[in-house]
Design an enzyme around this catalytic site. Structure first.
Site, PDB file in Angstrom:
ATOM      1  CG  ASP A 147     -13.603  -7.066   2.288  1.00  0.00           C
ATOM      2  OD1 ASP A 147     -13.514  -6.372   3.320  1.00  0.00           O
ATOM      3  OD2 ASP A 147     -13.953  -6.609   1.181  1.00  0.00           O
TER       4      ASP A 147
ATOM      5  CE1 TYR B  64      -3.480  -2.686   0.699  1.00  0.00           C
ATOM      6  CE2 TYR B  64      -4.630  -0.666   1.269  1.00  0.00           C
ATOM      7  CZ  TYR B  64      -4.662  -1.991   0.932  1.00  0.00           C
ATOM      8  OH  TYR B  64      -5.860  -2.634   0.851  1.00  0.00           O
TER       9      TYR B  64
ATOM     10  CG  ASP C 145      -8.032  -4.807   1.686  1.00  0.00           C
ATOM     11  OD1 ASP C 145      -8.978  -4.330   2.341  1.00  0.00           O
ATOM     12  OD2 ASP C 145      -7.994  -4.802   0.438  1.00  0.00           O
TER      13      ASP C 145
END
Ligand code: IPM
Ligand code: MG
Length: 351
Positions: free
Chosen positions: A249, A142, A245
């Protein structure tokens, strides 16, 4: 206790779900004799529209000066299909995480007995699931160098981790494991990635400081599979930013609705609490979004100040609303659906 809370509602359904969490927090403050001062601040697409910056300096100062931050969601569809957009709402979220040093993202996944049939997974597989991901939030791909070369025909995103970055998140993982069932899973891709080998080596080096913790090392692809096969075999999992991440989810569907899972981000300069769902633009302004993930994030906020009874009061009232069917349309199974604001009012009254 006197608490100064920065209130970052953000985009989409953010403002609606935040409103409900504020009602619930204020009810808790009245019941337990606390004083909460709320300071709203701009972020996301809303901040781009107002001042051209998704995380304005003024918002940063408000966050730095607050005891904690309650955050809604950011993101707007008008940016999603425009890869050329120079300023994007998500940059605000990333800047906020980096500037506030929020390196540890705590994302629990648990099931609610009254909702067990809402899960897409078989009941016997998920019963008793109660796990926590500790996702590293300010490093990795990121934040590594990114760009284009060869006249735009080649793109790159570098994944970089320092031993120090891995050590501080790993220690948090060991500490959390000590408070829970003393089981820690380090999720990586050490068979391929050098950064993963540094993770594994660093975590192995820390094992001697926490002799009671049983550590397992698993590759991310295998975890992705086992997470839906036997989620209740996990307890605390630590992992790098992008793996975290994706896996969180995936894990969120176990409970039956993404609208249920809270999170906390902690680290150097601030504590931030937010639902793990996004801005759900299709529902914005309709008063239909599920506010429970944000309300449960507020419970984590109280816990962040060791106000555990207050946190439990929120969890109890949430469980009661689920059991009594005071729920938004995502959970109503065709029965009467309550509005977002009605659920918030009901929760506040029942505190
Ligand atoms: C999350 C979100 C963010 C992330 C996006 C909105 C940048 O998906 O908090 O999980 O990728 O970290
Ligand atoms: Mg995500």
């Amino acid at each position: 206790m006197k608490l100064n809370i920065a209130l970052l509602a953000g985009d989409g359904i953010g403002p609606e779900v935040i409103d409900q969490a504020v009602k619930v927090c204020n009810a808790v403050a009245t019941k337990f004799n606390h004083e909460i001062n709320w300071t709203p601040a701009l972020t996301g697409a809303a901040a781009i529209d107002a001042v051209g910056d998704p995380y304005p300096e003024e918002t940063h100062q408000i966050c730095l000066n607050a005891d904690a931050i309650l955050f809604g969601a950011i993101g707007h569809p008008r940016f999603d299909n425009d890869p050329s957009a120079k300023v994007r709402p998500e940059q605000g979220l990333l800047a906020m995480r980096k500037k506030l040093g929020l390196f540890a993202n705590v994302r629990p996944t648990f099931t609610f007995p009254s909702l067990i049939d809402k899960s897409p997974l078989k009941k016997e597989r998920i019963e008793g699931t109660d796990l926590v991901f500790l996702r590293e939030l300010t490093g990795g791909i990121y934040f590594g160098e990114k760009g284009r070369r060869d006249e735009g025909e080649t793109a790159f995103d570098n994944c970089v981790y320092t031993r120090e970055e891995v050590t501080r998140i790993a220690r948090k993982g060991f500490e959390l494991a000590m408070q829970r069932s003393k089981k820690l899973c380090c999720v990586d891709k050490a068979n391929v990635l050098e950064t993963s080998r540094l993770w594994r080596e660093t975590v192995q080096g820390l094992e001697k400081d926490y002799p009671e913790v049983e550590v397992s090392y698993e590759f991310v692809d295998a975890v992705a599979m086992r997470l839906v096969q036997w989620p209740n075999s996990y307890d605390v999992l630590i992992t790098e930013n992008l793996f975290g991440d994706i896996l969180t989810d995936e894990a969120s569907v176990i409970s039956g609705s993404m609208g249920l899972m809270p999170s906390a981000s902690v680290g150097l300069k601030a504590k931030l609490y937010e639902p793990i769902h996004g801005s759900y633009p299709q529902a914005a302004g309709k008063d239909i979004a599920n506010p429970l993930a944000t309300v449960l994030s507020a419970a984590m906020l109280f816990e962040g100040f060791d106000l555990n009874e207050e946190a439990q009061a929120i969890r109890n009232v949430v469980n009661k609303s689920l059991a009594e069917g005071v729920v938004t349309e995502d959970l109503s199974n065709g029965a009467k659906a309550y509005k977002t604001s009605e659920v918030g009012n009901w929760l506040a009254e029942n505190i």
